[in-house]
Design a protein around this motif. Structure first.
Motif, PDB file in Angstrom:
ATOM      1  N   GLU A 158       0.831  -1.205   0.000  1.00  0.00           N
ATOM      2  CA  GLU A 158       0.000   0.000   0.000  1.00  0.00           C
ATOM      3  C   GLU A 158       0.871   1.263   0.000  1.00  0.00           C
ATOM      4  OE1 GLU A 158      -3.494   2.154   2.713  1.00  0.00           O
ATOM      5  OE2 GLU A 158      -2.837   0.093   3.157  1.00  0.00           O
ATOM      6  N   TYR A 159       1.938   1.251   0.789  1.00  0.00           N
ATOM      7  CA  TYR A 159       2.857   2.392   0.841  1.00  0.00           C
ATOM      8  C   TYR A 159       3.536   2.592  -0.517  1.00  0.00           C
ATOM      9  CZ  TYR A 159       6.355   5.590   2.856  1.00  0.00           C
ATOM     10  OH  TYR A 159       7.127   6.687   3.149  1.00  0.00           O
ATOM     11  N   ALA A 160       3.917   1.480  -1.150  1.00  0.00           N
ATOM     12  CA  ALA A 160       4.569   1.555  -2.457  1.00  0.00           C
ATOM     13  C   ALA A 160       3.636   2.164  -3.502  1.00  0.00           C
ATOM     14  CB  ALA A 160       5.024   0.168  -2.898  1.00  0.00           C
ATOM     15  N   LEU A 161       2.376   1.753  -3.478  1.00  0.00           N
ATOM     16  CA  LEU A 161       1.405   2.280  -4.450  1.00  0.00           C
ATOM     17  C   LEU A 161       1.178   3.773  -4.248  1.00  0.00           C
ATOM     18  CD1 LEU A 161      -1.161  -0.674  -4.443  1.00  0.00           C
ATOM     19  CD2 LEU A 161       0.450  -0.079  -6.265  1.00  0.00           C
ATOM     20  N   LYS A 162       1.109   4.195  -2.987  1.00  0.00           N
ATOM     21  CA  LYS A 162       0.889   5.616  -2.697  1.00  0.00           C
ATOM     22  C   LYS A 162       2.064   6.482  -3.123  1.00  0.00           C
ATOM     23  CE  LYS A 162      -2.290   5.206   1.231  1.00  0.00           C
ATOM     24  NZ  LYS A 162      -2.456   5.437   2.696  1.00  0.00           N
ATOM     25  N   ASN A 163       3.271   5.887  -3.138  1.00  0.00           N
ATOM     26  CA  ASN A 163       4.482   6.653  -3.423  1.00  0.00           C
ATOM     27  C   ASN A 163       5.076   6.334  -4.794  1.00  0.00           C
ATOM     28  OD1 ASN A 163       5.471   8.213  -0.776  1.00  0.00           O
ATOM     29  ND2 ASN A 163       4.484   6.303  -0.147  1.00  0.00           N
ATOM     30  N   ASP A 164       4.278   5.696  -5.658  1.00  0.00           N
ATOM     31  CA  ASP A 164       4.694   5.394  -7.032  1.00  0.00           C
ATOM     32  C   ASP A 164       5.982   4.581  -7.093  1.00  0.00           C
ATOM     33  OD1 ASP A 164       2.523   6.846  -8.125  1.00  0.00           O
ATOM     34  OD2 ASP A 164       3.625   8.722  -7.854  1.00  0.00           O
ATOM     35  N   ILE A 165       6.116   3.628  -6.186  1.00  0.00           N
ATOM     36  CA  ILE A 165       7.265   2.727  -6.200  1.00  0.00           C
ATOM     37  C   ILE A 165       6.904   1.511  -7.046  1.00  0.00           C
ATOM     38  CG2 ILE A 165       8.784   1.298  -4.786  1.00  0.00           C
ATOM     39  CD1 ILE A 165       8.099   3.154  -2.426  1.00  0.00           C
ATOM     40  N   PRO A 166       7.710   1.191  -8.050  1.00  0.00           N
ATOM     41  CA  PRO A 166       7.398   0.040  -8.913  1.00  0.00           C
ATOM     42  C   PRO A 166       7.355  -1.266  -8.120  1.00  0.00           C
ATOM     43  CG  PRO A 166       9.176   1.369  -9.844  1.00  0.00           C
ATOM     44  CD  PRO A 166       8.948   1.870  -8.456  1.00  0.00           C
ATOM     45  N   ILE A 167       6.290  -2.040  -8.332  1.00  0.00           N
ATOM     46  CA  ILE A 167       6.165  -3.345  -7.690  1.00  0.00           C
ATOM     47  C   ILE A 167       6.144  -4.406  -8.783  1.00  0.00           C
ATOM     48  CG2 ILE A 167       4.725  -4.838  -6.265  1.00  0.00           C
ATOM     49  CD1 ILE A 167       3.574  -2.376  -4.979  1.00  0.00           C
ATOM     50  N   PRO A 168       7.018  -5.394  -8.736  1.00  0.00           N
ATOM     51  CA  PRO A 168       7.012  -6.434  -9.764  1.00  0.00           C
ATOM     52  C   PRO A 168       5.713  -7.223  -9.729  1.00  0.00           C
ATOM     53  CG  PRO A 168       8.437  -7.060  -7.933  1.00  0.00           C
ATOM     54  CD  PRO A 168       8.035  -5.629  -7.706  1.00  0.00           C
ATOM     55  N   VAL A 169       5.127  -7.448 -10.886  1.00  0.00           N
ATOM     56  CA  VAL A 169       3.865  -8.177 -10.983  1.00  0.00           C
ATOM     57  C   VAL A 169       4.188  -9.661 -11.110  1.00  0.00           C
ATOM     58  CG1 VAL A 169       1.676  -8.392 -12.210  1.00  0.00           C
ATOM     59  CG2 VAL A 169       2.865  -6.193 -12.153  1.00  0.00           C
ATOM     60  N   THR A 170       4.509 -10.279  -9.972  1.00  0.00           N
ATOM     61  CA  THR A 170       4.818 -11.704  -9.946  1.00  0.00           C
ATOM     62  C   THR A 170       4.107 -12.318  -8.761  1.00  0.00           C
ATOM     63  OG1 THR A 170       6.789 -11.309  -8.599  1.00  0.00           O
ATOM     64  CG2 THR A 170       7.103 -11.422 -10.981  1.00  0.00           C
ATOM     65  N   LYS A 171       3.919 -13.630  -8.847  1.00  0.00           N
ATOM     66  CA  LYS A 171       3.292 -14.349  -7.742  1.00  0.00           C
ATOM     67  C   LYS A 171       4.196 -14.301  -6.522  1.00  0.00           C
ATOM     68  CE  LYS A 171       1.439 -18.871  -6.470  1.00  0.00           C
ATOM     69  NZ  LYS A 171       1.228 -20.271  -6.920  1.00  0.00           N
ATOM     70  N   LYS A 172       3.638 -14.022  -5.383  1.00  0.00           N
ATOM     71  CA  LYS A 172       4.419 -13.943  -4.155  1.00  0.00           C
ATOM     72  C   LYS A 172       5.037 -15.301  -3.831  1.00  0.00           C
ATOM     73  CE  LYS A 172       3.941 -13.395   0.828  1.00  0.00           C
ATOM     74  NZ  LYS A 172       2.985 -13.289   1.942  1.00  0.00           N
ATOM     75  N   ASP A 173       6.324 -15.298  -3.563  1.00  0.00           N
ATOM     76  CA  ASP A 173       7.006 -16.501  -3.105  1.00  0.00           C
ATOM     77  C   ASP A 173       6.765 -16.620  -1.611  1.00  0.00           C
ATOM     78  OD1 ASP A 173       8.764 -18.548  -2.417  1.00  0.00           O
ATOM     79  OD2 ASP A 173      10.187 -17.970  -3.971  1.00  0.00           O
ATOM     80  N   ILE A 174       6.273 -17.779  -1.187  1.00  0.00           N
ATOM     81  CA  ILE A 174       5.901 -17.923   0.217  1.00  0.00           C
ATOM     82  C   ILE A 174       7.124 -18.024   1.124  1.00  0.00           C
ATOM     83  CG2 ILE A 174       3.712 -19.009  -0.324  1.00  0.00           C
ATOM     84  CD1 ILE A 174       4.982 -21.700   0.440  1.00  0.00           C
ATOM     85  N   TYR A 175       8.306 -18.240   0.549  1.00  0.00           N
ATOM     86  CA  TYR A 175       9.492 -18.425   1.376  1.00  0.00           C
ATOM     87  C   TYR A 175      10.357 -17.175   1.418  1.00  0.00           C
ATOM     88  CZ  TYR A 175       8.218 -23.331   0.886  1.00  0.00           C
ATOM     89  OH  TYR A 175       7.538 -24.514   0.908  1.00  0.00           O
ATOM     90  N   SER A 176      10.976 -16.981   2.568  1.00  0.00           N
ATOM     91  CA  SER A 176      11.991 -15.940   2.716  1.00  0.00           C
ATOM     92  C   SER A 176      13.336 -16.587   2.423  1.00  0.00           C
ATOM     93  CB  SER A 176      11.969 -15.378   4.139  1.00  0.00           C
ATOM     94  OG  SER A 176      13.057 -14.509   4.344  1.00  0.00           O
ATOM     95  N   ARG A 177      14.086 -16.016   1.480  1.00  0.00           N
ATOM     96  CA  ARG A 177      15.340 -16.642   1.060  1.00  0.00           C
ATOM     97  C   ARG A 177      16.505 -15.666   1.165  1.00  0.00           C
ATOM     98  NH1 ARG A 177      11.820 -19.276  -2.988  1.00  0.00           N
ATOM     99  NH2 ARG A 177      12.003 -21.535  -2.723  1.00  0.00           N
ATOM    100  N   ASP A 178      17.668 -16.225   1.423  1.00  0.00           N
ATOM    101  CA  ASP A 178      18.919 -15.468   1.336  1.00  0.00           C
ATOM    102  C   ASP A 178      19.909 -16.345   0.593  1.00  0.00           C
ATOM    103  OD1 ASP A 178      20.829 -13.232   2.347  1.00  0.00           O
ATOM    104  OD2 ASP A 178      21.842 -15.109   2.846  1.00  0.00           O
TER     105      ASP A 178
END
Length: 411
Positions: A158-178
């Motif tokens: 929501e913050y990204a949309l309000k501030n015109d930050i590009p969000i990749p249109v991809t399916k959310k990966d359920i895992y946190s990875r490093d």
């Protein structure tokens, strides 16, 4: 009035992109985004451009992969440091190097603060901040996840949309990875319940052991003073060597662990780690040490390895104790030169042969056949002296029993 500058550890993902804009909006900072390449596969040009388009005044991409291997992985390998008997510290020793580079850029750019995207629940916040404090205590530290009003991924979107930050249109990966050149970690999703068996589809560097080839593979790794230098007789640069070993080990499902570990902040967490090439190096290095180190040194080094692993895991890389342990470890590695042959088969990795010009193994002494160098009669005197404390204790107990029997008869 000139604005103050902040250096942001930047990955180009949702969190750090939001943090970049949040630092601008909240503190009116000029943001310098720094993406540090430690061997992860990313489109770094795209990351750099995204930082600039989101509002950064500068965007750095630093490739420190070789420094990561030689100055962080290899010292830990030589120490034999494994956290809680399983974890080969893939994320842990990348963080102090990243912090070091952030401090260098902050100093060069005249920045007053360093910001990162680590959460208040994890180990990374400690690793980043302890390293920064050790290198430059005058730099302010900002951890947005500990202080802002955003509480979830949905809030960040929501913050990204309000501030015109590009969000990749991809399916959310359920895992946190490093990930980096040493390993990849997987956390979150269905792994949060330790009763759930992890799905093999999670793997990024490896095949599942069940799907590995039905015939074993053999790999020979050569070391010089504890450092790997060649594979199967071919010398490689540090990056090339680890890349080759990752490919070979990954193809045979070697280096996959599923563990519950104790985080520094007090809670337990469950993760799946893939460390293919690193697993081969640790197994080969351990085997070569068994051939070249004496019993007393090996025994003491085991306790050093455990302490070293805890220091690295806890983010205490830049400490006097770590430096002192490095001096001890380096002294033990002067004769850890030679080669080890490993057998890889469906997820397993075992040493099957080893050789070294500094080998302490002597076939002349160890043979079960006839020899001219060892007098077996010498063993009797050795055993008498070695067992002398046991003998004295047994004599004392025997005399005490005899005295008790005599006292009972008198009564």
């Amino acid at each position: 009035m000139e604005k103050e500058k902040v250096v942001l550890a930047y990955s180009g993902g949702l969190d750090t992109s939001v943090i970049l804009k949040w630092l601008e909006n909240t503190y009116q900072y000029e943001v310098i985004a720094v993406c540090i390449n430690v061997g992860q596969e990313e489109d770094f040009d795209a990351i750099q451009q995204k930082a600039l388009s989101t509002g950064a005044i500068k965007s750095y991409v630093l490739d420190v992969t070789e420094e990561f291997i030689t100055d962080y992985i290899y010292p830990t390998l030589k120490a034999g440091a494994v956290y809680e008997d399983d974890y080969l510290l893939g994320t842990s020793f990348a963080r102090p190097l990243m912090a070091k580079k952030l401090v260098e850029i902050a100093e060069n750019e005249g920045a007053v603060a360093i910001a990162h995207g680590a959460t208040g629940k994890g180990n990374d916040q400690v690793r980043f901040e302890a390293s920064v404090k050790a290198l430059n205590p005058y730099i302010k530290l900002i951890a947005p996840w500990r202080i802002w009003d955003l509480k979830s991924r949905e809030d960040c979107i929501e913050y990204a949309l309000k501030n015109d930050i590009p969000i990749p249109v991809t399916k959310k990966d359920i895992y946190s990875r490093d990930n980096n050149i040493w390993h990849i970690s997987h956390e979150g999703g269905n792994l949060e319940d330790p009763w759930n068996q992890h799905d093999d589809s999670i793997y990024k560097l490896s095949v599942s052991p069940e799907n590995a080839p039905d015939t074993p593979a053999y790999v020979e790794i050569q070391f010089e003073t504890g450092i790997p230098v060649a594979v199967d007789g071919v010398k490689y640069s540090p990056i090339e060597l680890l890349t080759v070993l990752n490919e070979v080990a990954g193809a045979h499902g070697v280096g996959i662990i599923d563990i519950v570990e104790n985080r520094l902040v007090g809670m337990k967490s469950r993760g799946v780690y893939e460390t293919p090439g690193g697993t081969l190096l640790f197994e080969a290095h351990k085997t070569l040490e068994k051939l070249t180190l004496d019993r007393a040194t090996m025994s003491f080094k085991k306790s050093v390895s455990e302490k070293y692993a805890q220091l690295v895991y806890d983010g205490l890389w830049f400490t006097p104790l770590k430096e002192a342990l490095d001096q001890f470890v380096d002294s033990t590695q002067q004769c850890v030169t030679g080669a080890v042959k490993l057998k890889l088969f469906k997820g397993s990795c075992s040493a099957v042969a080893s050789t070294s010009p500094y080998s302490l193994y002597s076939e002349d002494f160890a043979t079960f056949g006839e020899d001219d160098v060892y007098n077996q009669q010498d063993a009797e005197g050795f055993i008498n002296l070695f067992a002398l404390p046991l003998t004295i204790r047994a004599l004392m107990n025997h005399n005490k029993d005899q005295k008790n029997k005599t006292d009972k008869k008198v009564i």
